[in-house]
Design a protein around this motif. Structure first.
Motif, PDB file in Angstrom:
ATOM      1  N   TRP A  14      -3.846   7.700   8.738  1.00 28.38           N
ATOM      2  CA  TRP A  14      -2.104   7.477   8.872  1.00 28.38           C
ATOM      3  C   TRP A  14      -1.992   7.453  10.497  1.00 28.38           C
ATOM      4  O   TRP A  14      -2.858   7.430  11.115  1.00 28.38           O
ATOM      5  N   ILE A  24       3.130  11.400  10.461  1.00 28.73           N
ATOM      6  CA  ILE A  24       3.624  10.533   9.199  1.00 28.73           C
ATOM      7  C   ILE A  24       2.338  11.364   8.812  1.00 28.73           C
ATOM      8  O   ILE A  24       1.336  11.743   8.479  1.00 28.73           O
ATOM      9  N   GLN A  26       0.071  11.706   4.382  1.00 31.65           N
ATOM     10  CA  GLN A  26      -0.305  10.839   2.985  1.00 31.65           C
ATOM     11  C   GLN A  26      -0.809  11.982   2.684  1.00 31.65           C
ATOM     12  O   GLN A  26      -1.577  11.926   2.780  1.00 31.65           O
ATOM     13  N   HIS A  42       0.447   7.509  -0.828  1.00 33.90           N
ATOM     14  CA  HIS A  42       1.718   7.555  -0.424  1.00 33.90           C
ATOM     15  C   HIS A  42       1.524   7.620   0.850  1.00 33.90           C
ATOM     16  O   HIS A  42       0.588   8.416   1.698  1.00 33.90           O
ATOM     17  N   CYS A  43       2.838   6.868   1.457  1.00 32.88           N
ATOM     18  CA  CYS A  43       2.739   7.407   3.015  1.00 32.88           C
ATOM     19  C   CYS A  43       4.363   8.092   3.766  1.00 32.88           C
ATOM     20  O   CYS A  43       5.069   7.701   2.520  1.00 32.88           O
ATOM     21  N   GLN A  45       7.442   9.117   6.195  1.00 30.11           N
ATOM     22  CA  GLN A  45       7.813   9.764   7.298  1.00 30.11           C
ATOM     23  C   GLN A  45       8.268  11.068   7.947  1.00 30.11           C
ATOM     24  O   GLN A  45       9.449  10.916   7.209  1.00 30.11           O
ATOM     25  N   TRP A  55      -0.461  -1.491   5.732  1.00 32.18           N
ATOM     26  CA  TRP A  55      -0.847  -0.941   4.742  1.00 32.18           C
ATOM     27  C   TRP A  55      -2.475  -1.540   5.280  1.00 32.18           C
ATOM     28  O   TRP A  55      -2.228  -2.395   5.638  1.00 32.18           O
ATOM     29  N   CYS A 113      -2.284   4.174   7.019  1.00 33.66           N
ATOM     30  CA  CYS A 113      -1.056   4.039   6.672  1.00 33.66           C
ATOM     31  C   CYS A 113      -0.801   3.849   7.900  1.00 33.66           C
ATOM     32  O   CYS A 113      -0.818   4.318   8.982  1.00 33.66           O
TER      33      CYS A 113
END
Length: 137
Positions: A14, A24, A26, A42-43, A45, A55, A113
């Motif tokens: 990340w 972030i 992930q 998945h990511c 914030q 990505w 990410c």
């Protein structure tokens, strides 16, 4: 390693603009799939609303390669990633996902990410590992 089996490993990282104290998250940290199986990462914030999410992947011995970026909810894919990959933002959330519809040997890589207010991310940190394992052809 079991004879007759092939293993593909994908790590995910990340990135965030640390000057803004952006976090972030992930997940998952590790994914194992048979060849031709699907994979999703998945990511998220935390407490930010950055419009640009990127990505990347880094194959063994190579530099980072931009796969796709999502701006204002719309995905844009780089050459080589227009088929079999899907980058999305879940509406009205701070959650993004990257899906690989059919994991292949070339998908063995480090994934990243990144989020930014503008068009660049500045900090890279290890976070996720994806492995695809299956019978060799």
């Amino acid at each position: 390693m079991i004879p007759g089996f092939t293993s593909f490993t994908l790590f995910v990282l990340w990135a965030a603009d640390v000057c803004q104290s952006v976090l972030i998250t992930q997940w998952p940290h590790y994914i194992s799939r048979l060849p031709n199986g699907s994979a999703e990462m998945h990511c998220y914030q935390n407490e930010t609303n950055y419009d640009y999410v990127y990505w990347y992947r880094q194959q063994r011995g190579q530099g980072f390669q931009l796969m796709a970026y999502v701006v204002a909810g719309f995905a844009n894919y780089e050459e080589g990633f227009t088929s079999g990959y899907q980058a999305v933002k879940v509406k009205e959330t701070q959650l993004w996902s990257l899906s690989i519809s059919s994991v292949q040997e070339e998908d063995e890589a480090v994934y990243l990410c990144a989020a930014s207010l503008h068009s660049a991310a500045t900090d890279l940190r290890p976070a996720q590992n994806l492995t695809a394992t299956g019978e060799a052809a």
